[in-house]
Scaffold this motif. Sequence first.
Motif, PDB file in Angstrom:
ATOM      1  N   ALA A  52       0.721  -1.229  -0.162  1.00 62.78           N
ATOM      2  CA  ALA A  52       0.011   0.059  -0.116  1.00 62.78           C
ATOM      3  C   ALA A  52       0.791   1.284  -0.019  1.00 62.78           C
ATOM      4  O   ALA A  52       1.666   1.448   0.841  1.00 62.78           O
ATOM      5  N   ASP A  53       0.716   2.127  -0.966  1.00 59.93           N
ATOM      6  CA  ASP A  53       1.390   3.434  -0.983  1.00 59.93           C
ATOM      7  C   ASP A  53       2.784   3.181  -0.902  1.00 59.93           C
ATOM      8  O   ASP A  53       3.550   4.011  -0.120  1.00 59.93           O
ATOM      9  N   GLY A  54       3.474   2.306  -1.525  1.00 59.99           N
ATOM     10  CA  GLY A  54       4.692   2.028  -1.592  1.00 59.99           C
ATOM     11  C   GLY A  54       5.557   1.611  -0.438  1.00 59.99           C
ATOM     12  O   GLY A  54       6.736   1.877  -0.271  1.00 59.99           O
ATOM     13  N   ALA A  55       4.627   0.776   0.206  1.00 56.19           N
ATOM     14  CA  ALA A  55       5.531   0.008   1.144  1.00 56.19           C
ATOM     15  C   ALA A  55       4.487  -1.303   1.815  1.00 56.19           C
ATOM     16  O   ALA A  55       3.496  -1.184   1.256  1.00 56.19           O
TER      17      ALA A  55
ATOM     18  N   VAL B 154       2.579  -3.220   3.960  1.00 55.87           N
ATOM     19  CA  VAL B 154       2.027  -2.978   5.336  1.00 55.87           C
ATOM     20  C   VAL B 154       1.309  -4.405   5.605  1.00 55.87           C
ATOM     21  O   VAL B 154       1.188  -5.316   4.824  1.00 55.87           O
TER      22      VAL B 154
ATOM     23  N   TYR C  30      13.168   3.878   2.934  1.00 48.96           N
ATOM     24  CA  TYR C  30      12.345   2.819   2.553  1.00 48.96           C
ATOM     25  C   TYR C  30      12.143   2.727   1.087  1.00 48.96           C
ATOM     26  O   TYR C  30      11.310   3.603   0.717  1.00 48.96           O
ATOM     27  N   ARG C  31      12.524   1.810   0.366  1.00 49.08           N
ATOM     28  CA  ARG C  31      12.088   1.746  -0.963  1.00 49.08           C
ATOM     29  C   ARG C  31      11.628   0.323  -1.527  1.00 49.08           C
ATOM     30  O   ARG C  31      12.463  -0.474  -1.493  1.00 49.08           O
TER      31      ARG C  31
ATOM     32  N   LEU D 258       5.731  -1.986   7.310  1.00 45.82           N
ATOM     33  CA  LEU D 258       5.891  -0.516   8.089  1.00 45.82           C
ATOM     34  C   LEU D 258       5.166  -0.862   9.422  1.00 45.82           C
ATOM     35  O   LEU D 258       5.941  -0.511  10.723  1.00 45.82           O
ATOM     36  N   THR D 259       3.916  -1.167   9.565  1.00 49.24           N
ATOM     37  CA  THR D 259       3.236  -1.228  10.762  1.00 49.24           C
ATOM     38  C   THR D 259       3.430  -2.789  11.320  1.00 49.24           C
ATOM     39  O   THR D 259       3.711  -3.494  10.732  1.00 49.24           O
TER      40      THR D 259
ATOM     41  N   ARG E  16      -0.564  -3.397  15.741  1.00 42.91           N
ATOM     42  CA  ARG E  16      -1.843  -2.681  15.308  1.00 42.91           C
ATOM     43  C   ARG E  16      -3.062  -3.578  15.535  1.00 42.91           C
ATOM     44  O   ARG E  16      -4.020  -3.233  15.522  1.00 42.91           O
TER      45      ARG E  16
ATOM     46  N   VAL F   5       6.110   2.969  15.211  1.00 46.22           N
ATOM     47  CA  VAL F   5       6.420   1.732  14.634  1.00 46.22           C
ATOM     48  C   VAL F   5       7.163   0.762  15.122  1.00 46.22           C
ATOM     49  O   VAL F   5       7.228  -0.502  14.814  1.00 46.22           O
TER      50      VAL F   5
ATOM     51  N   TRP G 298      12.161   4.268   9.333  1.00 46.34           N
ATOM     52  CA  TRP G 298      11.239   5.123   9.487  1.00 46.34           C
ATOM     53  C   TRP G 298      11.220   6.420  10.364  1.00 46.34           C
ATOM     54  O   TRP G 298      10.589   7.292  10.280  1.00 46.34           O
TER      55      TRP G 298
END
Lengths: 287, 660
Positions: free
Chosen positions: B32-35, B37, B60-61, B77-78, B82, B268, B348
């Motif tokens: 999602a959105d470049g990472a 998750v 982070y890429r 990332l997360t 969560r 994170v 992050w």
Amino acid sequence: MEPPELILPGRRGPRSGTPQRPRIGIVKFASCDGCQLTLLDLEDELLTIADRVDLVEFAEATSRRSAGPFDVLFVEGSISTAEQVQEIARLRAVSHRLVTIGACATAGGIQAIRNWFDPDEVRAAVYPEPTYVESLAQARPVADFVAVDGELRGCPISPGQLREFLVALVTGRRPQLPDEAVCLECKRRGVVCVAVAQGIPCLGPVTRTGCGAICPAYGRGCYGCFGPRESANTTSLARWLSDDRSAADVGRLFAGFTAWSVPFRATIDAYGGPPGQVLPARETDDA
Amino acid sequence: MPAAYFLPRNELDRLFGALVADGRRIVGPTIADGAVVYDELNSSAELPYGRTADTAPGSYRLRTTGDRRAFDYGVALTSWKRFTHPSLIPLTRAHRDADRIVVESVLEEPPKLAFVGVRACELAALGIQERAMRAGPAGDPDHAARRDAALIVAVECAMATSTCFCTSMASGPEVDHGADLVLSELDDGFVVRVESDAGVPVVASLGLRAAAPDEVERATAQVAAVREVIGDPVAANGLAARLRTALDHPRWSEVAERCLACANCTLVCPTCFCTSVGVASDLDGADASTERSWDSCFSLGFGRVAGDANFRPKVRDRYRQWLTHKFSTWWDQFGSSGCVGCGRCIAWCPVGIDVREELAAIAPVSAPTGPIPWPPSPPEGRAPAALATITPARHVIATVRSVVPETADSVTLRLATNDEAVLDARPGQFVMVELPAFATPPISISRIRPGGLDLTIRSAGPATAALTGLVAGAQVALRGPLGRGWPIDAAIGRDVVIVAGGIGLAPLRPVIEAILGERPRFGAIRLYLGARTPRDRLFVAEMNALAGRADVEVAEIVDRAGPEWLGQVGIVTQLFDQAGWDGSRATAFVCGPERMMQATAVTLAERGVNPTAIWLTLERNMACGVGTCGHCQLGPFFVCRDGPVFSVAELGTAFGREGL
């Protein structure tokens, strides 16, 4: 600076009897009216709010006018003319609590970018007949002229924060208006950091939360419309951002709706001034 | 049953199906959105096939690898917190109707989830956070329910990112315990190990063949290669002790110049558990609710207490709090490191602060080891008393019987309740006192009596103002009694010195009453009472009555006074710094502003009172009351749970140290 006490005397808690409805006014100076209209966005509770507070001055919604006194006066807009300097002083004198709302009132707003330029040249660039425009050399936040008891940030302000403020006012508790970074909101929402994952410059780490992290949630960097948070380390963020871009580009990132706030202004100055034609800076105190 | 099975790559959805058939929703890695998750997955097609992540401090890429592997991205990332410790949960619902109030806990039914793709470091993190959230006296019921409802499908790492350091923290990369199923991803499929009873039926339903020896070998070799790649970047051995002696290192100020205090590292982090509670209500304050959300020791407000004092105003203080907690005082509190080496805080961080570098600079292997600033754990026999009955989610409604005005800004609420746990309160304990729509302050108990408690409250903000404005017949909701009280038994057979500053007399009154109730068991009793002005003296009639007794010595002093005051003027230590008594036979109980307590502790020690016999009660931002929200941490202690009463010896140099 710690937030000032906003609770009105006689409005402390559920057992204080039934106090008078607080007299509330909403006025504006140099601004677009968007912040005061946020009150009308509280549609579901608008009638209850109108019942619990006495809205004596709100030109966008009622023809009723009041010269004061006010228990709480919400002030929108920056101070941009000599007339406004006198008017805000008069309003302060008749207001028990004065609360600024929005980026213009709290930080000077987008119009404060002209503070870096020669006012005559700015006027000439905008108006065909600049002689009719009577404005101060600078557009400045209300707190530069009178004491301010509280502020709601943002461009525009958040309906949720306005509601919280009003509820706190009528129930007698302290409004919960966080002064922390936008980053906390991104992480709580699970929004992927646009700065780290995409290299998009983002002011979130130095900007006060309250918007709900709208921009990063849509893949944009925060442009700081809520202004600096507590402990805003703009020096470190700007240094990090300057690794990948020119000094002018770094300065430009901070030169938005809250450019004239102290930490952002200092960073803009350190990185070569705001965008546009850089003219000799003026003295900062014409008021 | 074979040691391992083999699941062909194209049959991964059958595993997903078996988990769904077990009544679970699947949470796993997706993009999602470049990472990468962790999110709810509908099919294995949503996994990040053929993608990996390049990480570096502050970067982070995602990158396309060209292969078909699903789990070659490091960590998402997360973290899984969560789902076990959500960023926002409802806590209570409250209602007020005239004088009646209702406060009830909201405990959501946890969803039955399967976590697919849990790394070894993350498995360790789940265990660490679980220990923190379940540490006594009362665990967090929401966390426990969510963790218990999750089935864990771990995936052993086949690659490492540049920010990984699990090897140093002894948390990976091999998955050795804690999972239900463990997958090792090979190019053509997965080696599957069953590691719990819950995992058995899931795998059985798939009818898998046993893994071939070469498949098991390849799986073992690939995780061994990951260990080699990571190496041992952090000198973890002895790190906790080295950090304890580095509290004044100049590097704290240097890193604070770079640190944005944006809190990303803590949010994170898979083990950070700190939270804050927010209040919402309707316009009349009649219907209210509270919510708990993730918070961070990096935010200024986290260390704030009543009256807007703040224990960690500087970013330096906050960074030190985080790093020393994670790598040092976590051991004191929970018996392990608080770090698993997942590297999220490095990648992050928006300005690329690398915790590995900071540790090497602040606590290098060569660092001298000096005396530790506080004892490693509370002394024997000082376990929290009378807390087994406390349920964090339980609210007791008590009724105000009468309100006794004390000073211009304080009153005593005489509360009635027949709740046995509340009535079992000990001197020095406190209760959290809630009024719907208001924040919930901790209030120490100023009298324990049959059928109720007294709370003496000073109006220091809106919530305490609302409480001091209550009238007879009103109700409040109590949580407690909480905390460790005064060790009165330790004073039996000894002289007793009680030193109070202002409202600090309130938590000491139950001690005075308990000691006087068994007067013959104690030696000399000396009370030293300080107040700002004569009008700020508390319990004046009672104290005057005590002063009239032959077997109690009472001395009073005020900071400033007009001509109407005939007593002494000055600070409270002046009452006994020249006294003739022998402090070696005395036990002291002290409460007042922190600076007054510091001065008192010094003077008492000069009079010969042993630091192990000087007891004081600390004020911090106590919010949950049971050591799970993090607000009141002081070095290795949570003040709410391990205190609020401490001996000066226990606190060591944590007492009075700025910014801790």
